[in-house]
Design a protein around this motif. Structure first.
Motif, PDB file in Angstrom:
ATOM      1  N   THR A 260      35.030  41.966  34.372  1.00  0.00           N
ATOM      2  CA  THR A 260      34.597  42.033  35.770  1.00  0.00           C
ATOM      3  C   THR A 260      35.826  42.274  36.628  1.00  0.00           C
ATOM      4  O   THR A 260      36.964  42.069  36.170  1.00  0.00           O
ATOM      5  CB  THR A 260      33.963  40.702  36.221  1.00  0.00           C
ATOM      6  OG1 THR A 260      34.986  39.689  36.139  1.00  0.00           O
ATOM      7  CG2 THR A 260      32.793  40.317  35.348  1.00  0.00           C
ATOM      8  N   GLU A 261      35.599  42.677  37.841  1.00  0.00           N
ATOM      9  CA  GLU A 261      36.724  42.879  38.759  1.00  0.00           C
ATOM     10  C   GLU A 261      37.479  41.572  38.956  1.00  0.00           C
ATOM     11  O   GLU A 261      38.710  41.536  38.944  1.00  0.00           O
ATOM     12  CB  GLU A 261      36.202  43.406  40.094  1.00  0.00           C
ATOM     13  CG  GLU A 261      37.314  43.705  41.082  1.00  0.00           C
ATOM     14  CD  GLU A 261      36.796  44.189  42.418  1.00  0.00           C
ATOM     15  OE1 GLU A 261      35.609  43.938  42.727  1.00  0.00           O
ATOM     16  OE2 GLU A 261      37.574  44.801  43.159  1.00  0.00           O
ATOM     17  N   LYS A 262      36.706  40.501  39.112  1.00  0.00           N
ATOM     18  CA  LYS A 262      37.310  39.189  39.348  1.00  0.00           C
ATOM     19  C   LYS A 262      38.248  38.826  38.191  1.00  0.00           C
ATOM     20  O   LYS A 262      39.373  38.372  38.396  1.00  0.00           O
ATOM     21  CB  LYS A 262      36.193  38.148  39.481  1.00  0.00           C
ATOM     22  CG  LYS A 262      36.651  36.748  39.817  1.00  0.00           C
ATOM     23  CD  LYS A 262      35.450  35.880  40.199  1.00  0.00           C
ATOM     24  CE  LYS A 262      35.842  34.433  40.434  1.00  0.00           C
ATOM     25  NZ  LYS A 262      36.216  33.725  39.221  1.00  0.00           N
ATOM     26  N   GLU A 263      37.756  39.080  36.987  1.00  0.00           N
ATOM     27  CA  GLU A 263      38.572  38.750  35.814  1.00  0.00           C
ATOM     28  C   GLU A 263      39.857  39.592  35.811  1.00  0.00           C
ATOM     29  O   GLU A 263      40.943  39.079  35.557  1.00  0.00           O
ATOM     30  CB  GLU A 263      37.776  39.024  34.538  1.00  0.00           C
ATOM     31  CG  GLU A 263      38.544  38.601  33.287  1.00  0.00           C
ATOM     32  CD  GLU A 263      37.885  39.091  31.998  1.00  0.00           C
ATOM     33  OE1 GLU A 263      37.140  38.308  31.391  1.00  0.00           O
ATOM     34  OE2 GLU A 263      38.120  40.263  31.616  1.00  0.00           O
ATOM     35  N   LEU A 265      41.434  40.870  38.287  1.00  0.00           N
ATOM     36  CA  LEU A 265      42.375  40.432  39.333  1.00  0.00           C
ATOM     37  C   LEU A 265      43.095  39.151  38.933  1.00  0.00           C
ATOM     38  O   LEU A 265      44.238  38.930  39.289  1.00  0.00           O
ATOM     39  CB  LEU A 265      41.639  40.243  40.667  1.00  0.00           C
ATOM     40  CG  LEU A 265      41.014  41.523  41.248  1.00  0.00           C
ATOM     41  CD1 LEU A 265      40.419  41.271  42.624  1.00  0.00           C
ATOM     42  CD2 LEU A 265      42.038  42.656  41.329  1.00  0.00           C
ATOM     43  N   GLU A 266      42.399  38.319  38.174  1.00  0.00           N
ATOM     44  CA  GLU A 266      43.032  37.077  37.730  1.00  0.00           C
ATOM     45  C   GLU A 266      43.997  37.308  36.558  1.00  0.00           C
ATOM     46  O   GLU A 266      45.097  36.781  36.534  1.00  0.00           O
ATOM     47  CB  GLU A 266      41.954  36.073  37.283  1.00  0.00           C
ATOM     48  CG  GLU A 266      41.267  35.389  38.447  1.00  0.00           C
ATOM     49  CD  GLU A 266      39.992  34.653  38.017  1.00  0.00           C
ATOM     50  OE1 GLU A 266      39.238  34.261  38.913  1.00  0.00           O
ATOM     51  OE2 GLU A 266      39.760  34.500  36.791  1.00  0.00           O
ATOM     52  N   LYS A 269      47.572  39.627  37.401  1.00  0.00           N
ATOM     53  CA  LYS A 269      48.430  39.365  38.568  1.00  0.00           C
ATOM     54  C   LYS A 269      49.871  39.048  38.149  1.00  0.00           C
ATOM     55  O   LYS A 269      50.829  39.657  38.633  1.00  0.00           O
ATOM     56  CB  LYS A 269      47.845  38.191  39.362  1.00  0.00           C
ATOM     57  CG  LYS A 269      48.671  37.726  40.553  1.00  0.00           C
ATOM     58  CD  LYS A 269      47.945  36.591  41.278  1.00  0.00           C
ATOM     59  CE  LYS A 269      48.640  36.193  42.559  1.00  0.00           C
ATOM     60  NZ  LYS A 269      49.861  35.425  42.376  1.00  0.00           N
ATOM     61  N   LYS A 324      48.379  41.638  45.922  1.00  0.00           N
ATOM     62  CA  LYS A 324      47.443  42.285  46.855  1.00  0.00           C
ATOM     63  C   LYS A 324      47.986  43.647  47.300  1.00  0.00           C
ATOM     64  O   LYS A 324      47.264  44.654  47.315  1.00  0.00           O
ATOM     65  CB  LYS A 324      47.220  41.372  48.071  1.00  0.00           C
ATOM     66  CG  LYS A 324      46.164  41.920  49.009  1.00  0.00           C
ATOM     67  CD  LYS A 324      45.979  41.048  50.238  1.00  0.00           C
ATOM     68  CE  LYS A 324      44.989  41.678  51.218  1.00  0.00           C
ATOM     69  NZ  LYS A 324      45.322  43.037  51.618  1.00  0.00           N
ATOM     70  N   ASP A 336      36.627  46.351  36.863  1.00  0.00           N
ATOM     71  CA  ASP A 336      35.818  46.382  35.646  1.00  0.00           C
ATOM     72  C   ASP A 336      35.848  47.811  35.104  1.00  0.00           C
ATOM     73  O   ASP A 336      36.302  48.735  35.796  1.00  0.00           O
ATOM     74  CB  ASP A 336      34.411  45.845  35.923  1.00  0.00           C
ATOM     75  CG  ASP A 336      33.582  46.742  36.825  1.00  0.00           C
ATOM     76  OD1 ASP A 336      33.748  47.985  36.754  1.00  0.00           O
ATOM     77  OD2 ASP A 336      32.772  46.222  37.612  1.00  0.00           O
TER      78      ASP A 336
END
Lengths: 412, 264
Positions: A260-263, A265-266, A269, A324, A336
């Motif tokens: 996922t996108e969230k994954e 980004l985490e 980083k 960011k 994703d």
């Protein structure tokens, strides 16, 4: 389009306060920071990653040459490439490349690349960079005023050494070689495809067009910063009456794929901030010795406001270091698989680039995460984009391996 | 203002500036950056001497230099320049980069060069006492003047762009001169002159700015030890690597005194 998996081989243990306590990652980086036992581990993991990418179907795997550099542990890319010839069977082996002026005599490059082409059965892509000032002028003490002249002369020697049937003598300005007759010769005839990594120099674009070589823009600052340069390249090809075959070009892009996108980004980083914060911490005094850039390039750059703006927003001095900003500026494409595929398709279409070199391992990324990124890209991104350009264009700059190749025997 | 003329050497133009009066002229081979404009140093020197300033290749006044590869090429070019001045004899002043060439010329030619003035000449390198790396500098217009001058504002005054100048071409003048110096001095400034210094029999004034951050004082000591002719060694106060920019008054006094002593 072609997807190539590119490794820089960074040293992963630069300290957290590296930026504040050390002047540079390059040239005079403190050798006390290096633990050779860690490098042993790095090399094995990094070679595993390259081989893994080959197994998963990347079209090519790439290595490059840097000297006295904390983010590039490959002073000899040919050593890396030679092991890849034995442990992979399919992917092109893209050595990106040998800085020609650093080899004395330059026939050494003709010999080693010919060896690699023979060992791999014709899978070699021969990259010929001029090399950065850090590598060439400062680490290898090449004269900044003669580097390009030596580079072009070395190029002429290598190309002739590959193609001339008879033993010949080369009476050059910098190289006098009485008997040139390299053994072996490359499998690929008349020679392996030649790719030229370069900055935004008009002369290099013209030279690539004249010689029919692939021009590669290897920037760490992603597709947004690359737009101006690639536009300049294609405008120049138009002027020279060359077609817009996207396979004339290569481009480097960092990618970070998650379920996922969230994954994503985490997960990525830390590695991205390690790379942009520590690995690109280069003392500006190494960046621009007089003579390294030609006068024509200086004139062209200063006159081109687009190029200037790109440099300012994306150059090492003003580069972003926070995750960011790294994402916003497009240094890294993260998301994703569908998001990444969509963005890659857009980038390759806009930049008109048929050879995309992907950095799936960067900074201090663990080997597990690098493989995870690689697998998601290979299995979920690549199938969505691989067809791009192929209905319209032929890749005339891709290796032509032997149809029947010997394979390594099993080790007992 | 000096008279400007042009020499043609192997089809390439070399600017020559000349001002002042004396039978035997003084020829000046400039240091880092060259002579973008007639300087207070040259003006003061020309009060008592006829001063001739041929541009070094790649330095302001002589654009082309990339045909010169080796030190040998550079020395031969310098020799041809001096021959074309058509002066039977002259005193030779070489500063910094120009000092490296002046010392080579003096080691080769006994007849033409009368007295020799070397101002912080390049030519040697001492591993234990390294010279600054003039080619590894943070990009920007301030780096070189801050390195080579104690009074960078005096460099800036000499380098003020003419009203009709082009900014890019003007900045290229400086970049080109740094590249030209690299052409035969990179990476250390070590020309191997130590093996030829014994051939210099001229009366020599060896000068150094007391605040030179480029070449340590030991470098002039190597020249002083190697040169066979009588050597006078001095330091110019309140001056860096280019005392002709930082403290021209004192430098001209010292040069005039040296030349006058030798004549009496």
């Amino acid at each position: 389009m072609k997807n190539l998996w590119f490794h820089l081989m960074p040293y992963k243990d630069l300290p957290d306060d590296f930026r504040d306590t050390h002047p540079s990652v390059w040239v005079d980086i403190n050798s006390k920071l290096l633990d050779a036992k860690r490098v042993h581990q790095h090399y094995n993991e990094y070679l595993d990653e390259l081989e893994y990418a080959g197994q998963l179907g990347f079209d090519g795997i790439c290595c490059n040459e840097h000297h006295q550099n904390g983010y590039g542990l490959m002073p000899s890319p040919n050593l890396i490439a030679s092991t890849l010839t034995r442990r992979t069977t399919k992917p092109a082996i893209c050595v990106m490349g040998n800085s020609l002026a650093l080899y004395n005599p330059p026939t050494r490059v003709a010999e080693e690349f010919a060896m690699l082409d023979c060992m791999s059965g014709g899978r070699l892509i021969a990259g010929f960079p001029v090399g950065t000032p850090m590598d060439t002028i400062f680490a290898y003490a090449q004269n900044p005023s003669k580097l390009r002249e030596r580079y072009y002369e070395a190029h002429d020697i290598v190309m002739k050494a590959w193609q001339e049937d008879e033993t010949f003598s080369f009476n050059g300005r910098f190289n006098q070689l009485r008997y040139v007759n390299v053994w072996p010769r490359p499998v690929q005839k008349p020679h392996p495809p030649v790719w030229i990594p370069g900055g935004g120099s008009v002369e290099t674009w013209r030279w690539c067009a004249e010689m029919d070589y692939v021009y590669c823009y290897l920037s760490y600052f992603g597709y947004k910063a690359g737009e101006a340069t690639m536009k300049g390249f294609w405008d120049e090809m138009d002027k020279l009456g060359k077609d817009r075959n996207p396979y004339r070009a290569g481009f480097l892009q960092f990618v970070a794929v998650g379920e996922t996108e969230k994954e994503a980004l985490e997960l990525y980083k830390e590695s991205a901030e390690y790379f942009y914060g520590r690995c690109l911490h280069v003392n500006p005094k190494w960046a621009s010795p007089a003579g390294y850039q030609s006068e024509a390039t200086i004139r062209a750059k200063v006159q081109s406001q687009v190029a200037l703006a790109a440099q300012k927003s994306a150059g090492p001095a003003g580069a972003a270091r926070e995750w960011k900003d790294i994402l916003d500026l497009g240094y890294v494409i993260a998301g994703d698989p569908d998001q990444v595929a969509e963005r890659i398709r857009e980038v390759c279409t806009n930049l008109n680039v048929g050879h995309l070199m992907l950095l799936c391992q960067f900074g201090n990324m663990s080997t597990d995460l690098a493989k995870y990124n690689t697998k998601l890209y290979a299995e979920r991104v690549m199938p969505q984009i691989s067809d791009l350009f192929d209905d319209q264009w032929n890749d005339a700059w891709w290796p032509q391996p032997l149809s029947e190749r010997s394979l390594p025997a099993e080790v007992a | 203002m000096p008279e400007t003329r042009s020499l043609t050497i192997r089809d390439r133009e070399v600017r020559v500036l000349e001002e002042g009066r004396s039978d035997v002229p003084v020829v000046f081979l400039a240091g880092i950056g060259g002579v973008p404009a007639w300087t207070p140093f040259l003006e003061a020197l020309a009060k008592n001497r006829r001063v001739i300033v041929p541009s070094l290749p790649g330095f302001p006044g002589a654009t082309e230099f990339r045909h010169l590869d080796s030190l040998y090429d550079w020395v031969v070019h310098t020799l041809e320049t001096l021959e074309l001045l058509d002066e039977p004899t002259f005193d030779l002043i070489g500063s910094s980069v120009g000092g490296a060439l002046a010392s080579e010329i003096a080691s080769l030619v006994e007849t033409q060069v009368r007295r020799l003035v070397l101002i912080a000449p390049f030519g040697v390198f001492l591993e234990d006492d390294p010279a600054a790396d003039i080619w590894a500098q943070v990009p920007g217009p301030k780096s070189i003047p801050n390195l080579v001058c104690s009074h960078p504002e005096r460099w800036d005054a000499i380098w003020e762009m003419p009203a009709d100048g082009d900014e890019i071409e003007w900045s290229l003048l400086r970049t080109r001169s740094m590249e030209a110096a690299a052409r035969f001095l990179f990476p250390f400034g070590n020309t191997g002159v130590t093996s030829r210094l014994h051939r210099i029999h001229n009366s020599t004034l060896l000068v150094r700015g007391s605040e030179d951050r480029v070449l340590p004082s030991a470098y002039n000591a190597v020249f002083a030890e190697g040169i066979q002719g009588p050597v006078r060694t001095i330091e110019i106060e309140d001056a860096g690597h280019l005392p002709e920019i930082d403290n021209p008054e004192m430098l001209v006094r010292e040069i005039n005194a040296f030349l006058l002593d030798q004549e009496n």
